[in-house]
Design an enzyme around this catalytic site. Structure first.
Site, short mmCIF file in Angstrom:
data_model
loop_
_atom_site.label_atom_id
_atom_site.label_comp_id
_atom_site.label_asym_id
_atom_site.label_seq_id
_atom_site.Cartn_x
_atom_site.Cartn_y
_atom_site.Cartn_z
N HIS A 255 63.20 20.83 -9.01
CA HIS A 255 63.41 22.24 -9.21
C HIS A 255 62.32 22.98 -8.79
O HIS A 255 61.27 23.14 -9.37
CB HIS A 255 63.78 22.59 -10.77
CG HIS A 255 64.05 23.96 -10.90
ND1 HIS A 255 63.40 24.78 -11.75
CD2 HIS A 255 64.81 24.94 -10.00
CE1 HIS A 255 64.19 25.79 -11.90
NE2 HIS A 255 64.81 26.18 -10.77
N GLU B 184 59.48 21.33 -11.09
CA GLU B 184 59.91 20.47 -12.08
C GLU B 184 60.61 19.15 -11.62
O GLU B 184 61.54 19.05 -10.87
CB GLU B 184 60.91 21.03 -13.24
CG GLU B 184 60.25 22.31 -13.80
CD GLU B 184 61.28 23.18 -14.42
OE1 GLU B 184 60.81 23.68 -15.60
OE2 GLU B 184 62.37 23.39 -13.97
N ASN C 252 63.26 27.17 -17.42
CA ASN C 252 64.37 27.95 -17.83
C ASN C 252 65.09 27.99 -19.18
O ASN C 252 65.68 28.97 -19.86
CB ASN C 252 65.52 27.77 -16.56
CG ASN C 252 65.25 28.45 -15.37
OD1 ASN C 252 64.51 29.50 -15.44
ND2 ASN C 252 65.91 27.96 -14.27
#
Length: 354
Positions: A201, A213, A251
């Protein structure tokens, strides 16, 4: 006699000095030989360790990398892969020519800016671009070592894509999704090779943001994970490890906090301006949560949290504020539409909406 004694004493002294000198020379030679032997041993040990690391790290680099989707995130991933010099070939794939051309233009424009700012030479720019093959032919990905998918966040679309890729690509190809919110485990199952599947990510804009990530599932082969993790370093980014939890690290922490800020608006606890100002000056954030929500896109925020609420109904931190749903339904999506919690003129934020 006295002269003879002095001569003998002198001879004896010379003999002792010569003997001492030989011992010192022998000792020095031995020490030097020992040092050389130790150096050779250390060098060979270091070389052996280095070779072992490289062998494990075919883990470190991939020769041929594929990028699927050249939108906002995909074109950036393609660019940093090419400019890193870590690969001999990058295949940039879009199924439609118009999107391929748009992605190519973005990459060329971005690299041209780096040349203009003297962050790379024209020769380096040309070399980077020469590594990229732009194509609408999915078979060009068949012999890729590593493929990063960066298509829109729609699980049905990703399912179709991964089922197809599983048939097209060689068995050793590792797949990686750039999803920010969808389940890596589910996509891995679609691919037919869950052991060769990870998440990577990136953050927007890819060219500037250092963090990536790297996500593992319970089925991910540990060596495959290390290869993907090391690849992130190879292209100049900073990897962090995470399991397949909703939203991963950033997130999972960020989105619920945005929802809490919106809930404060729903309850009329504080104004939009004061909520953002408080987090900037009180918590040191570069922008407040409502400003950031507008910048991300309120439709994107809603899409993420709706998916989480549906899949994890018993998780109290996953909730949908009324103001978010109402604004998206009204077409007020934040920066991209010109209005959200704030008015926007392109990328320039205006006053809060009354």
């Amino acid at each position: 006699k006295q002269a003879s004694h002095c001569h003998l004493s002198s001879y004896s002294l010379h003999a002792q000095l010569a003997s001492l000198q030989r011992r010192l020379i022998d000792s020095s030679i031995h020490s030097f030989t020992t040092m050389l032997s130790r150096a050779a041993f250390l060098q060979s040990s270091t070389a052996a360790r280095s070779f072992a690391r490289r062998a494990l790290s075919s883990t470190a680099s991939f020769d041929k990398v594929g990028v699927i989707g050249l939108g906002l995130m995909g074109h950036g991933i393609c660019q940093v892969s090419a400019t890193s010099g870590a690969h001999s070939s990058i295949v940039a794939y879009e199924p439609e020519q118009q999107y391929l051309d748009k992605g190519k233009d973005r990459i060329e424009s971005s690299i041209a800016k780096l040349v203009k700012k003297e962050r790379m030479t024209q020769e380096q720019a040309d070399e980077s671009l020469s590594r990229i093959t732009f194509t609408t032919d999915v078979s060009e990905l068949s012999d890729a070592d590593f493929i990063v998918e960066a298509v829109i966040e729609n699980m049905d679309l990703k399912q179709t894509l991964y089922e197809s890729l599983g048939q097209v690509c060689q068995p050793s190809t590792i797949f990686a999704s750039n999803t920010s919110s969808l389940s890596i485990t589910e996509m891995a199952a679609f691919s037919g090779r869950p052991e060769n599947f990870v998440g990577v990510h990136f953050f927007n804009p890819v060219q500037l943001m250092k963090l990536v990530e790297v996500i593992r599932t319970e089925q991910t082969d540990p060596l495959v994970f290390e290869k993907a993790y090391n690849w992130v370093s190879d292209i100049g980014k900073v990897p962090v490890r995470c399991g397949d939890t909703p939203g991963f690290i950033v997130n999972r922490l960020l989105v619920p906090s945005l929802m809490q800020a919106m809930s404060m608006v729903d309850r009329n606890d504080a104004s939009v301006k004061d909520i953002d100002l408080s987090m900037q000056l009180g918590a040191g954030h570069p922008m407040g949560p409502l400003h950031l929500s507008d910048y991300i896109g309120l439709d994107t925020c809603l899409y993420i949290v709706e998916g989480w609420v549906e899949k994890y109904p018993n998780e109290p931190s996953f909730m949908i504020p009324s103001c978010l749903k109402e604004m998206v339904e009204a077409g007020h999506l934040g920066r991209k539409s010109g209005q959200g919690f704030y008015y926007w003129d392109g990328d320039k934020r205006g006053d809060p909406v009354a």
